[in-house]
Design an enzyme around this catalytic site. Structure first.
Site, PDB file in Angstrom:
ATOM      1  N   ARG A 164       0.826  -1.218   0.000  1.00 57.27           N
ATOM      2  CA  ARG A 164       0.000   0.000   0.000  1.00 57.27           C
ATOM      3  C   ARG A 164       0.860   1.267   0.000  1.00 57.27           C
ATOM      4  O   ARG A 164       0.545   2.267   0.635  1.00 57.27           O
ATOM      5  CB  ARG A 164      -0.925   0.029   1.227  1.00 57.27           C
ATOM      6  CG  ARG A 164      -1.965  -1.049   1.261  1.00 57.27           C
ATOM      7  CD  ARG A 164      -2.945  -0.964   0.097  1.00 57.27           C
ATOM      8  NE  ARG A 164      -4.078  -1.839   0.285  1.00 57.27           N
ATOM      9  CZ  ARG A 164      -4.105  -3.137  -0.026  1.00 57.27           C
ATOM     10  NH1 ARG A 164      -3.057  -3.701  -0.597  1.00 57.27           N
ATOM     11  NH2 ARG A 164      -5.187  -3.870   0.208  1.00 57.27           N
ATOM     12  N   SER A 238     -10.759  -0.902   3.553  1.00 59.87           N
ATOM     13  CA  SER A 238      -9.957  -1.000   4.782  1.00 59.87           C
ATOM     14  C   SER A 238      -9.554   0.399   5.226  1.00 59.87           C
ATOM     15  O   SER A 238      -8.953   1.139   4.449  1.00 59.87           O
ATOM     16  CB  SER A 238      -8.680  -1.802   4.525  1.00 59.87           C
ATOM     17  OG  SER A 238      -8.974  -3.100   4.111  1.00 59.87           O
ATOM     18  N   GLU A 334      -4.918   3.807   6.530  1.00 58.15           N
ATOM     19  CA  GLU A 334      -4.620   3.617   5.106  1.00 58.15           C
ATOM     20  C   GLU A 334      -5.296   4.709   4.276  1.00 58.15           C
ATOM     21  O   GLU A 334      -4.808   5.129   3.230  1.00 58.15           O
ATOM     22  CB  GLU A 334      -5.118   2.242   4.661  1.00 58.15           C
ATOM     23  CG  GLU A 334      -4.776   1.951   3.218  1.00 58.15           C
ATOM     24  CD  GLU A 334      -5.575   0.805   2.637  1.00 58.15           C
ATOM     25  OE1 GLU A 334      -5.398  -0.320   3.106  1.00 58.15           O
ATOM     26  OE2 GLU A 334      -6.368   1.042   1.727  1.00 58.15           O
TER      27      GLU A 334
HETATM   28  N1  EPU Z   1     -10.514 -10.798  10.468  1.00 54.72           N
HETATM   29  C1  EPU Z   1     -11.117 -10.874  11.694  1.00 54.72           C
HETATM   30  N2  EPU Z   1     -12.085  -9.967  12.004  1.00 54.72           N
HETATM   31  C2  EPU Z   1     -12.476  -9.018  11.140  1.00 54.72           C
HETATM   32  C3  EPU Z   1     -11.855  -8.947   9.876  1.00 54.72           C
HETATM   33  C4  EPU Z   1     -10.868  -9.842   9.552  1.00 54.72           C
HETATM   34  O1  EPU Z   1     -10.814 -11.733  12.504  1.00 54.72           O
HETATM   35  O2  EPU Z   1     -13.380  -8.257  11.481  1.00 54.72           O
HETATM   36  C5  EPU Z   1      -9.514 -11.801  10.107  1.00 54.72           C
HETATM   37  C6  EPU Z   1     -10.078 -12.721   9.037  1.00 54.72           C
HETATM   38  O3  EPU Z   1     -10.751 -13.795   9.600  1.00 54.72           O
HETATM   39  C7  EPU Z   1      -8.835 -13.175   8.320  1.00 54.72           C
HETATM   40  C8  EPU Z   1      -7.913 -11.975   8.442  1.00 54.72           C
HETATM   41  O4  EPU Z   1      -8.414 -11.177   9.485  1.00 54.72           O
HETATM   42  O5  EPU Z   1      -8.256 -14.247   8.976  1.00 54.72           O
HETATM   43  C9  EPU Z   1      -7.793 -11.174   7.160  1.00 54.72           C
HETATM   44  O6  EPU Z   1      -9.064 -10.728   6.729  1.00 54.72           O
HETATM   45  P1  EPU Z   1      -9.403 -10.501   5.182  1.00 54.72           P
HETATM   46  O7  EPU Z   1      -9.007 -11.693   4.388  1.00 54.72           O
HETATM   47  O8  EPU Z   1     -10.791 -10.014   5.092  1.00 54.72           O
HETATM   48  O9  EPU Z   1      -8.396  -9.408   4.696  1.00 54.72           O
HETATM   49  P2  EPU Z   1      -7.804  -8.106   5.397  1.00 54.72           P
HETATM   50  O10 EPU Z   1      -6.374  -8.360   5.757  1.00 54.72           O
HETATM   51  O11 EPU Z   1      -8.692  -7.619   6.468  1.00 54.72           O
HETATM   52  C10 EPU Z   1      -6.851  -7.150   3.156  1.00 54.72           C
HETATM   53  C11 EPU Z   1      -6.868  -5.848   2.415  1.00 54.72           C
HETATM   54  C12 EPU Z   1      -8.182  -5.689   1.670  1.00 54.72           C
HETATM   55  C13 EPU Z   1      -8.339  -6.856   0.704  1.00 54.72           C
HETATM   56  C14 EPU Z   1      -8.292  -8.150   1.512  1.00 54.72           C
HETATM   57  C15 EPU Z   1      -8.339  -9.374   0.627  1.00 54.72           C
HETATM   58  C16 EPU Z   1      -5.489  -4.325   3.689  1.00 54.72           C
HETATM   59  C17 EPU Z   1      -5.442  -3.166   4.622  1.00 54.72           C
HETATM   60  N3  EPU Z   1      -6.697  -4.756   3.357  1.00 54.72           N
HETATM   61  O12 EPU Z   1      -7.851  -7.071   4.169  1.00 54.72           O
HETATM   62  O13 EPU Z   1      -8.100  -4.506   0.902  1.00 54.72           O
HETATM   63  O14 EPU Z   1      -9.555  -6.782  -0.011  1.00 54.72           O
HETATM   64  O15 EPU Z   1      -7.061  -8.227   2.252  1.00 54.72           O
HETATM   65  O16 EPU Z   1      -7.142  -9.493  -0.043  1.00 54.72           O
HETATM   66  O17 EPU Z   1      -4.430  -4.809   3.276  1.00 54.72           O
HETATM   67  C18 EPU Z   1      -8.551  -2.178   1.034  1.00 54.72           C
HETATM   68  O18 EPU Z   1      -7.326  -2.008   0.984  1.00 54.72           O
HETATM   69  O19 EPU Z   1      -9.370  -1.215   1.070  1.00 54.72           O
HETATM   70  C19 EPU Z   1      -9.069  -3.530   1.046  1.00 54.72           C
HETATM   71  C20 EPU Z   1     -10.364  -3.799   1.192  1.00 54.72           C
END
Ligand code: EPU
Length: 338
Positions: A164, A238, A334
């Site tokens: 990012r 995010s 972010e």
């Molecule tokens: N999780 C929780 N609780 C929550 C949310 C997530 O426990 O409320 C856990 C999930 O169970 C999972 C882990 O956190 O084990 C990761 O969650 P997720 O796969 O939804 O991805 P993320 O790391 O929260 C990132 C990106 C997203 C992107 C997703 C999928 C960042 C800041 N965010 O989110 O990007 O869509 O991976 O690749 O890197 C964005 O940048 O706006 C965005 C939506």
């Protein structure tokens, strides 16, 4: 002739849907209009903000300067053996560009389906999802240098891409306006379904040999199930980055919180799931006044209706404080704050 308007509401130009006014506002439909704009030195002297889809920003106050809304359109492609070069204007919607590529059978972007925002903004924060980042398909971009009023080409190595992160957010912040982006895609799909729920969902659907269209559909469906649609509930995806900690810091955390969600990061560091940290602090799905966090993804802050940017910002500060108190980890926003 360029039309510069005054005191324009930005409510429809940011996906949080918060109210804020731009002192001046101009829409750029062709690259040459940037040269025309800066013929008037007035615009070099006041604060400027380049706006794409407005999907990664939060206005906490009116913008006392010039908002430059990028609307340069057009998508072209050139096939060269097994490779395809696709070039798109900065004002194209990212989602539509991905659909164009998937529908033409150009592989590489399918995991980035349905990300809101514009093509011109995509390199700035090196957008990413489901195991793929923009830098994996980026070839080069054209950008207008405000100081010299010249056009420059940035190849991938010159962009300083990281999680990012890019040079356009750091060293070159506010100095260039990206006008178009060129991508290198392939006619030979290399399906990448290891991340998250993609593989399981394809199995659910009985798809053994997924096409890029299958992957695009599954990614889109997963996104829809987890993330609120900005056209009905204001949000900017995010709100925080996933924090990266040292191995030693991680080992300490793991002792106290054995189920902490983590991924390996570069240089022997560890990336933590900010959504998990926030959920553990009790924030998931909570409504605070007219703001809150999303019920299916605590990393997403939402506007439940007519919230101000300042209210959303205040909630983000509370979340940062409570995650810091519980885990000793400082979340970074972010989303760009204005
Ligand atoms: N999780 C929780 N609780 C929550 C949310 C997530 O426990 O409320 C856990 C999930 O169970 C999972 C882990 O956190 O084990 C990761 O969650 P997720 O796969 O939804 O991805 P993320 O790391 O929260 C990132 C990106 C997203 C992107 C997703 C999928 C960042 C800041 N965010 O989110 O990007 O869509 O991976 O690749 O890197 C964005 O940048 O706006 C965005 C939506």
């Amino acid at each position: 002739m360029l039309q510069i308007r005054e005191n324009i509401s930005l409510k429809n130009f940011n996906t949080f849907g918060v109210e804020a006014y731009a002192r001046f506002f101009v829409e750029i439909n062709h690259e040459e209009e940037l040269t025309e704009l800066f013929l008037d030195p007035k615009w070099l002297q006041i604060p400027r903000l380049v706006l794409g889809g407005g999907s990664n920003m939060l206005f906490t106050q009116d913008f006392d300067g010039l908002v430059i809304r990028m609307n340069i359109r057009g998508i072209e492609h050139r096939i060269s053996h097994e490779e395809v070069y696709v070039e798109a204007g900065a004002g194209e919607s990212w989602k539509e560009l991905v659909d164009y590529c998937v529908n033409h059978g150009f592989a590489g972007m399918e995991n980035l389906s349905l990300i809101p925002g514009s093509v011109g903004a995509s390199p700035v924060q090196n957008i990413g999802a489901y195991g793929v980042e923009l830098q994996d398909v980026f070839e080069s971009c054209q950008a207008f240098e405000i100081a010299s009023q010249h056009k420059k080409t940035f190849v991938k190595e010159a962009c300083g891409f990281d999680y990012r992160e890019s040079i356009f957010k750091t060293e070159l912040k506010n100095q260039f306006i990206i006008t178009s982006v060129k991508f290198k895609l392939s006619l030979q799909p290399q399906i990448n379904i290891k991340y998250g729920a993609i593989e399981a969902e394809l199995q659910n659907r009985g798809i053994e040999k997924p096409s890029i269209l299958d992957v695009s559909k599954v990614v889109s469906d997963i996104r829809v199930s987890k993330l609120p649609d900005p056209s009905t509930i204001g949000n900017a995806g995010s709100f925080f980055q996933n924090p990266i900690v040292t191995k030693a810091e991680f080992d300490n955390l793991k002792d106290t919180f054995p189920t902490i969600v983590n991924y390996p990061a570069d240089n022997d560091k560890v990336k933590l799931a900010a959504g998990w940290l926030i959920e553990q602090c009790g924030w998931k799905g909570k409504t605070i006044g007219r703001t809150g966090t999303w019920k299916n993804q605590a990393l997403v802050l939402v506007n439940h209706g007519n919230a101000s940017g300042a209210e959303i910002y205040a909630l983000s500060s509370q979340i940062i404080d409570s995650v810091y108190q519980k885990f000793g980890v400082k979340l970074q926003r972010e989303v760009n704050i204005y």
